[in-house]
Scaffold this motif. Sequence first.
Motif, PDB file in Angstrom:
ATOM      1  N   CYS A 491      -5.505 -44.683 -29.382  1.00  0.00           N
ATOM      2  CA  CYS A 491      -4.934 -43.332 -29.413  1.00  0.00           C
ATOM      3  C   CYS A 491      -4.147 -43.107 -30.699  1.00  0.00           C
ATOM      4  O   CYS A 491      -4.387 -42.149 -31.426  1.00  0.00           O
ATOM      5  CB  CYS A 491      -4.023 -43.117 -28.209  1.00  0.00           C
ATOM      6  SG  CYS A 491      -4.909 -42.929 -26.664  1.00  0.00           S
ATOM      7  N   SER A 586      -2.716 -37.049 -21.261  1.00  0.00           N
ATOM      8  CA  SER A 586      -2.583 -38.453 -21.655  1.00  0.00           C
ATOM      9  C   SER A 586      -1.729 -39.160 -20.615  1.00  0.00           C
ATOM     10  O   SER A 586      -0.891 -38.544 -19.960  1.00  0.00           O
ATOM     11  CB  SER A 586      -1.940 -38.580 -23.041  1.00  0.00           C
ATOM     12  OG  SER A 586      -1.690 -39.949 -23.349  1.00  0.00           O
ATOM     13  N   ASP A 658      -7.118 -40.412 -23.419  1.00  0.00           N
ATOM     14  CA  ASP A 658      -7.247 -41.855 -23.245  1.00  0.00           C
ATOM     15  C   ASP A 658      -7.883 -42.164 -21.906  1.00  0.00           C
ATOM     16  O   ASP A 658      -7.866 -41.342 -20.992  1.00  0.00           O
ATOM     17  CB  ASP A 658      -5.885 -42.542 -23.365  1.00  0.00           C
ATOM     18  CG  ASP A 658      -4.759 -41.726 -22.748  1.00  0.00           C
ATOM     19  OD1 ASP A 658      -4.711 -41.632 -21.515  1.00  0.00           O
ATOM     20  OD2 ASP A 658      -3.942 -41.164 -23.506  1.00  0.00           O
ATOM     21  N   GLU A 694     -12.319 -49.388 -25.019  1.00  0.00           N
ATOM     22  CA  GLU A 694     -12.591 -48.182 -24.237  1.00  0.00           C
ATOM     23  C   GLU A 694     -14.038 -48.128 -23.752  1.00  0.00           C
ATOM     24  O   GLU A 694     -14.297 -47.646 -22.645  1.00  0.00           O
ATOM     25  CB  GLU A 694     -12.263 -46.934 -25.060  1.00  0.00           C
ATOM     26  CG  GLU A 694     -10.787 -46.734 -25.281  1.00  0.00           C
ATOM     27  CD  GLU A 694     -10.444 -45.378 -25.848  1.00  0.00           C
ATOM     28  OE1 GLU A 694      -9.309 -44.910 -25.630  1.00  0.00           O
ATOM     29  OE2 GLU A 694     -11.311 -44.764 -26.512  1.00  0.00           O
TER      30      GLU A 694
END
Length: 734
Positions: A491, A586, A658, A694
């Motif tokens: 991020c 987020s 995220d 991720e």
Amino acid sequence: KLLAQLGPTLPDGGKRLKTHIQVLRDQLVAINLQASLLKGDTSRETSTSSASIMNGQMGSVVQPTFRTFTLPSGGRVEYPSMAPDVRMKMFAEKPAANRLYGGHMNPERQMQARIATEEVVHRIHKSLETCPPEHTETQDPAGLKVHLMAHQREALTWLTWRETQVPPGGILADDMGLGKTLTMISLILKSKLEEDNKAQADQEKWLSTSEECRNLIPSQATLVVAPASLLGQWEKEIENKVKRGLLETCIFHGPNRETSALHLAKHDVIITTYMIIEKELGPKAKAMSLLGRIAWKRVILDEAHQVRNPKSQTSQAVCKLRAMHRWAVTGTPVQNRETDLFSLLRFLRCSPFDEHHVWKIWVENKSAQGMKRLNLLTKSLLLRRTKDQVNPKTGAPLVVLPEKKSFCHRMKLQPEEKVIYDHVLTFSQHALRQYLMKDSEREAQLEVRFAGAPGASAQPHGGPKIPGQDGMDVKAHHLLVLLLRLRQICCHPGLIKSMLDSESRAGAGIEDEEEEDLDLLEQLQGLSIRADGETVDEAVTKKVFTSVNPVFNPTRRSTKIKMLLEQLQTTRDSSGSERDKIVVVSQWTSMLEIVKTHLQEAGFRVQGITGMVNIKERGKIVEDFNTNPRGAEVLLLSLGAGGVGLNLVGGNHLFLLDMHWNPQMESQAADRIYRMGQEKDITVHRFLCEETVEERILELQQKKLMLADNVLKGARNKANKISIEDLKTLFNMA
């Protein structure tokens, strides 16, 4: 007669012989009961015999009493008085008061526990025969200012039926955005309009004569327990949808909340938060609980998945509430594992499955029979409809919603960010190798739960020390911290400069064991990582992990912030005269603070809802966002404070910056804008950094979504754990 004659002549007065005869009688009854269960015999004599067995060593177990459910022409239902044993179970100080398992389980006790449980399973089967036919609708309650949709009227029929069953209540698990709040308000209103004075008098009389409950204050009120962000929404929904004067509402929150239990009990609806319940009834409660002194007519847990961890203080506190009818309302009843459902059954006091031993032995036992019982419980106690279902009568969807599109924006980290990421990844891989060196048994299964569930923290395991790291003993929660750091770097690298705050710990499932410093930045600084052909001195002079490195500066635009600004500008340019509104989500408020700075610099009007925003202010912010075209065009939302329950239909674009371990949290967030009342087509944007953790989190998310779906459909599932192979995959070591 023979025993009565000969007993006094025996040394012990015949006690031993009498006990032996009673055991033989119980075993004979058990054999007869098992045979009758196999044949489907539900005679009154069988029930009586089983109940008599349970009145021995085990205490009394609530046996369901079945009631015929009918819907007269007016839609009115006669509420029969509940049996005394059911009342005792509902108003007891805590669930599973009379345990089937515990202590010395000799063969007789094991047989008794089996008989009682099998009979309850059999009776649940029979109770389904009284369930109203599918798609049976109940008329809108008088005094409702809006018309219920067909699926809500069908739900009202089912809710009314469940309140006549045992346990009197259940789980409303409709998909997010299908109007569960209004459905429950309709039940409250309908119940009040059809109050049975005789049944109410009977219950008050019973409470006054019961030794355990005589000090409780009888009330016809409904207690609603909801996340703090939803207090105003419940109050406003009642105010806007119910005619004035029909439901008297009270918000039980804040320092000036009501202090008289008698006054509180006179309201129709009391709305409070999970935090208040924990303070009033949790293990750290200091004074006599105000809410615990009232015998409520009904308790509703909104967003009930908040109590899915049975060991959490909040979960244990809500179970101490005393009420005749109990409801769990959640669009995601199962998020991580089957035990999530046990927590709800414990709150409902679904005896004997509210006892953890019974649940583990009879349901969560990884067998086909266990899955059948789980399926039976969900079929009886749970109602779930989804947005994509159609009404068989009309062929139309349950609710007509605009089109929903989802995009996954893939991007690569900038070179300077990739350097930071690779350093942390290398350190993490080294830590995992050291952790695995202790013994080969770690390869089988690591008991580390998915991060993201409150209270589901990893338990530390001792391990070898990393070479060159004085006192650095690798433990399981260190690995979770490293995973957290990798996710934060994706991020903005600036996020890893700060120590772990409480929000980050909760989001990562980490507990601070013995006040141990969980920030590994110092260890990262001390680890020498060199590129091929690079000398140690050259690597050191780079000073990658220092505050002077500009990559950590919050004013610098990270890869994701650049992508976000580009997408927001594109959305603004294409929205025409009536500008689209945007929600940015987020799980880290520190990330939202960085985003806010960059958006304001780019000329966007921004508002935010995080845990730091006052409850009353949250309602004003939501109202302004939904109704004011000249207000904020971007709403920043933290996943913890606003990821559930909020109605944000004023927005039609949602950006997930995220990736959370728990995909249900992301689904909850997306449904803040995709729900009843939305008039525009909506778009959900997900950001994903390629060649990072991720990508691998996305794979694990799919596993969890499959688990939750299978539990609700009655399919069999494996245990929900992160295996060693999963950890290797996450750290790119597979």
